[in-house]
Design a protein around this motif. Structure first.
Motif, PDB file in Angstrom:
ATOM      1  N   TYR A   1       0.787  -1.236   0.000  1.00  0.00           N
ATOM      2  CA  TYR A   1       0.000   0.000   0.000  1.00  0.00           C
ATOM      3  C   TYR A   1       0.821   1.289   0.000  1.00  0.00           C
ATOM      4  O   TYR A   1       0.708   2.112   0.886  1.00  0.00           O
TER       5      TYR A   1
ATOM      6  N   PHE B   1      -5.431  -1.035  -5.477  1.00  0.00           N
ATOM      7  CA  PHE B   1      -6.390  -1.758  -4.637  1.00  0.00           C
ATOM      8  C   PHE B   1      -7.798  -1.183  -4.827  1.00  0.00           C
ATOM      9  O   PHE B   1      -8.772  -1.937  -4.931  1.00  0.00           O
TER      10      PHE B   1
ATOM     11  N   ILE C   1      -9.103  -2.681  -7.873  1.00  0.00           N
ATOM     12  CA  ILE C   1      -9.502  -4.082  -7.642  1.00  0.00           C
ATOM     13  C   ILE C   1     -10.931  -4.131  -7.100  1.00  0.00           C
ATOM     14  O   ILE C   1     -11.746  -4.956  -7.510  1.00  0.00           O
TER      15      ILE C   1
ATOM     16  N   TYR D   1     -14.087  -9.249  -8.335  1.00  0.00           N
ATOM     17  CA  TYR D   1     -13.781  -9.040  -6.905  1.00  0.00           C
ATOM     18  C   TYR D   1     -15.084  -8.675  -6.181  1.00  0.00           C
ATOM     19  O   TYR D   1     -15.441  -7.512  -6.012  1.00  0.00           O
TER      20      TYR D   1
ATOM     21  N   LEU E   1     -15.899  -9.038  -3.082  1.00  0.00           N
ATOM     22  CA  LEU E   1     -15.836  -8.758  -1.633  1.00  0.00           C
ATOM     23  C   LEU E   1     -16.397  -7.379  -1.278  1.00  0.00           C
ATOM     24  O   LEU E   1     -17.281  -7.256  -0.421  1.00  0.00           O
TER      25      LEU E   1
ATOM     26  N   GLY F   1     -13.785  -5.108   5.210  1.00  0.00           N
ATOM     27  CA  GLY F   1     -12.955  -5.509   4.067  1.00  0.00           C
ATOM     28  C   GLY F   1     -12.378  -6.897   4.142  1.00  0.00           C
ATOM     29  O   GLY F   1     -11.663  -7.324   3.255  1.00  0.00           O
ATOM     30  N   SER F   2     -12.582  -7.609   5.245  1.00  0.00           N
ATOM     31  CA  SER F   2     -11.935  -8.914   5.489  1.00  0.00           C
ATOM     32  C   SER F   2     -10.414  -8.777   5.508  1.00  0.00           C
ATOM     33  O   SER F   2      -9.699  -9.723   5.163  1.00  0.00           O
ATOM     34  N   THR F   3      -9.934  -7.605   5.931  1.00  0.00           N
ATOM     35  CA  THR F   3      -8.482  -7.426   6.080  1.00  0.00           C
ATOM     36  C   THR F   3      -7.937  -8.353   7.160  1.00  0.00           C
ATOM     37  O   THR F   3      -6.776  -8.745   7.107  1.00  0.00           O
TER      38      THR F   3
ATOM     39  N   ASN G   1      -5.940 -11.253   5.972  1.00  0.00           N
ATOM     40  CA  ASN G   1      -4.550 -11.124   5.520  1.00  0.00           C
ATOM     41  C   ASN G   1      -3.548 -11.413   6.643  1.00  0.00           C
ATOM     42  O   ASN G   1      -2.339 -11.351   6.431  1.00  0.00           O
TER      43      ASN G   1
ATOM     44  N   TYR H   1      -9.052 -13.278  -7.552  1.00  0.00           N
ATOM     45  CA  TYR H   1      -7.636 -12.923  -7.350  1.00  0.00           C
ATOM     46  C   TYR H   1      -6.792 -13.150  -8.607  1.00  0.00           C
ATOM     47  O   TYR H   1      -5.574 -12.943  -8.575  1.00  0.00           O
TER      48      TYR H   1
ATOM     49  N   THR I   1      -5.044  -7.250 -10.553  1.00  0.00           N
ATOM     50  CA  THR I   1      -4.435  -7.869  -9.361  1.00  0.00           C
ATOM     51  C   THR I   1      -2.965  -8.205  -9.634  1.00  0.00           C
ATOM     52  O   THR I   1      -2.115  -8.060  -8.746  1.00  0.00           O
TER      53      THR I   1
ATOM     54  N   PHE J   1      -1.117  -5.043  -9.194  1.00  0.00           N
ATOM     55  CA  PHE J   1      -1.067  -4.747  -7.755  1.00  0.00           C
ATOM     56  C   PHE J   1       0.052  -5.573  -7.104  1.00  0.00           C
ATOM     57  O   PHE J   1       0.857  -5.053  -6.321  1.00  0.00           O
TER      58      PHE J   1
ATOM     59  N   MET K   1      -1.242 -15.337  -2.766  1.00  0.00           N
ATOM     60  CA  MET K   1      -0.726 -14.592  -3.918  1.00  0.00           C
ATOM     61  C   MET K   1       0.777 -14.821  -3.978  1.00  0.00           C
ATOM     62  O   MET K   1       1.480 -14.646  -2.972  1.00  0.00           O
TER      63      MET K   1
ATOM     64  N   GLU L   1       1.022 -12.564  -0.243  1.00  0.00           N
ATOM     65  CA  GLU L   1      -0.197 -12.360   0.565  1.00  0.00           C
ATOM     66  C   GLU L   1      -0.912 -13.682   0.822  1.00  0.00           C
ATOM     67  O   GLU L   1      -0.971 -14.534  -0.064  1.00  0.00           O
TER      68      GLU L   1
ATOM     69  N   SER M   1      -4.814 -14.687   2.013  1.00  0.00           N
ATOM     70  CA  SER M   1      -6.133 -14.100   2.241  1.00  0.00           C
ATOM     71  C   SER M   1      -7.046 -15.224   2.733  1.00  0.00           C
ATOM     72  O   SER M   1      -7.576 -16.003   1.942  1.00  0.00           O
TER      73      SER M   1
HETATM   74  C1  AVI Z   1      -7.189  -5.978   1.705  1.00  0.00           C
HETATM   75  N1  AVI Z   1      -7.464  -7.401   1.528  1.00  0.00           N
HETATM   76  C2  AVI Z   1      -8.621  -7.811   2.302  1.00  0.00           C
HETATM   77  C3  AVI Z   1      -7.546  -7.834   0.123  1.00  0.00           C
HETATM   78  C4  AVI Z   1      -7.886  -9.349   0.046  1.00  0.00           C
HETATM   79  O1  AVI Z   1      -8.817  -9.677  -0.672  1.00  0.00           O
HETATM   80  O2  AVI Z   1      -7.231 -10.140   0.728  1.00  0.00           O
HETATM   81  C5  AVI Z   1      -6.258  -7.529  -0.628  1.00  0.00           C
HETATM   82  C6  AVI Z   1      -6.265  -8.061  -2.034  1.00  0.00           C
HETATM   83  N2  AVI Z   1      -5.354  -8.823  -2.549  1.00  0.00           N
HETATM   84  C7  AVI Z   1      -5.645  -9.106  -3.787  1.00  0.00           C
HETATM   85  N3  AVI Z   1      -6.794  -8.548  -4.093  1.00  0.00           N
HETATM   86  C8  AVI Z   1      -7.196  -7.857  -2.999  1.00  0.00           C
END
Ligand code: AVI
Length: 323
Positions: free
Chosen positions: A41, A49, A52, A58, A60, A164-166, A169, A209, A216, A219, A255, A283, A285
């Motif tokens: 970030y 992001f 995304i 996506y 979410l 955001g379901s952060t 991560n 993803y 993505t 990103f 990821m 990452e 998730s």
């Molecule tokens: C911030 N976080 C919740 C996103 C996720 O879906 O895990 C980050 C992300 N990574 C790839 N796309 C979005």
């Protein structure tokens, strides 16, 4: 009329640079090599992001926003009057409006965000939209201890908002640690409004993803660009490919950046060897079941009170209480 930054009382808790370099090198020396997703970030990473979140694959952000919009009044009832609302990783604070519209008697709103530009832009926008609300921005890495600023009106209680379901991560143990930190920061009789992405069909997860437009992938690769610019690394972005895979045993999307060839790089003067096909994990998730998330949050001292889901059961917004 816009509110100049000067009128915002910002609390600064930004970490010094040295531990970041040590942290990066530690991850690059391990097998598999890994880097914390918090490095995604920078300004460009935050913009990517945001892009995304608009992607058709996506689901979410859209799903969580719909849940918040449909149940904002119920969530506000759980939060109650005169609370201090503290948003962890507030970014552009886009979802916050849905709650603020239903909470005319908040003591104050405290956005906590590591990106200073994102934090100040969002705090300024919120102050403009809600001129009677005290906005107290905190520039901090929310995984490290920081203190809450004092609001003019003494709050009845503190409620943390973490959409955001952060939380996904974080590794399960670190997620519990973070929810404990939230609990001790918020004090007695606290609340937590938190979003979690739920386990679902693998195809839906994989497309979210590995999007068709490649946003993505950009990103993910931007992480290497950031390491080159800010940490004196020399990654060749063309020599790495993005891939996101589903790890069923751990219930998480991973990821990766895959090295196209054998290569030697350097970061902060240290040599880093990549074999052809070697993966750098950028990452995790995690995806949840309701029971699994309740067990994790209980381990951090939070009691599940309510959960609101969309009709496909893709995503959940929970209200948890510390008492
Ligand atoms: C911030 N976080 C919740 C996103 C996720 O879906 O895990 C980050 C992300 N990574 C790839 N796309 C979005």
């Amino acid at each position: 009329m816009s509110v100049p930054y000067a009128q915002l009382r910002v609390s600064d808790w930004r970490p010094p640079r040295e531990p970041l370099v040590a942290d990066l090198l530690r991850g690059l020396r391990e097998t598999p090599k890994h880097i914390s997703p918090s490095y995604f970030y920078d300004a460009r990473g935050s913009q990517l992001f945001d892009a995304i979140c608009e992607l058709p694959e996506y689901y979410l952000t859209r799903t969580e926003t719909r849940i918040l919009a449909a149940h904002a009044a119920d969530i506000a009832r759980c939060i109650g009057d005169d609370a201090l609302l503290v948003e962890f990783g507030s970014g552009a604070s886009t979802k916050t409006h849905l709650l603020l519209d239903q909470l005319p008697h908040l003591s104050a709103y405290v956005p906590v965000e590591i990106s200073r530009s994102h934090l100040l832009d969002a705090a300024q926008r919120i102050s403009k939209t809600y001129p009677r609300l005290e906005v107290l921005p905190v520039c901090a890495d929310f995984t490290m201890p920081f203190e809450l600023p004092k609001s003019q009106r003494v709050p009845a209680r503190t409620v943390v908002f973490f959409p955001g379901s952060t939380i996904g991560n974080f590794e399960p143990a670190s997620g519990i640690e973070l929810m404990r930190l939230m609990r001790s920061l918020a004090g007695p009789n606290a609340g937590l409004v938190i979003g979690t992405d739920l386990v679902k069909e693998v195809g839906v997860l994989s497309r979210a993803y590995n999007d068709g437009a490649g946003v993505t992938a950009q990103f993910n690769l931007n992480l290497l660009r950031r390491l080159n610019r800010e940490f004196g690394a020399d990654f060749d972005l063309g020599a790495f490919a993005h891939e996101a895979i589903w790890n069923a045993a751990e219930a998480r999307i991973e990821m990766h950046l895959i090295s196209a060839r054998r290569q030697t790089l350097s970061l902060a003067g240290e040599r880093i060897e990549f074999a052809a096909g070697e993966r750098l994990v950028t990452e995790h998730s995690h995806k949840y079941t309701l029971a699994g998330f309740h067990a994790q949050s209980a381990a951090a001292g939070w009691h599940a009170c309510e959960a609101w889901l969309d009709e496909r059961r893709y995503f959940a917004v929970h209200y948890l209480s510390s008492s």
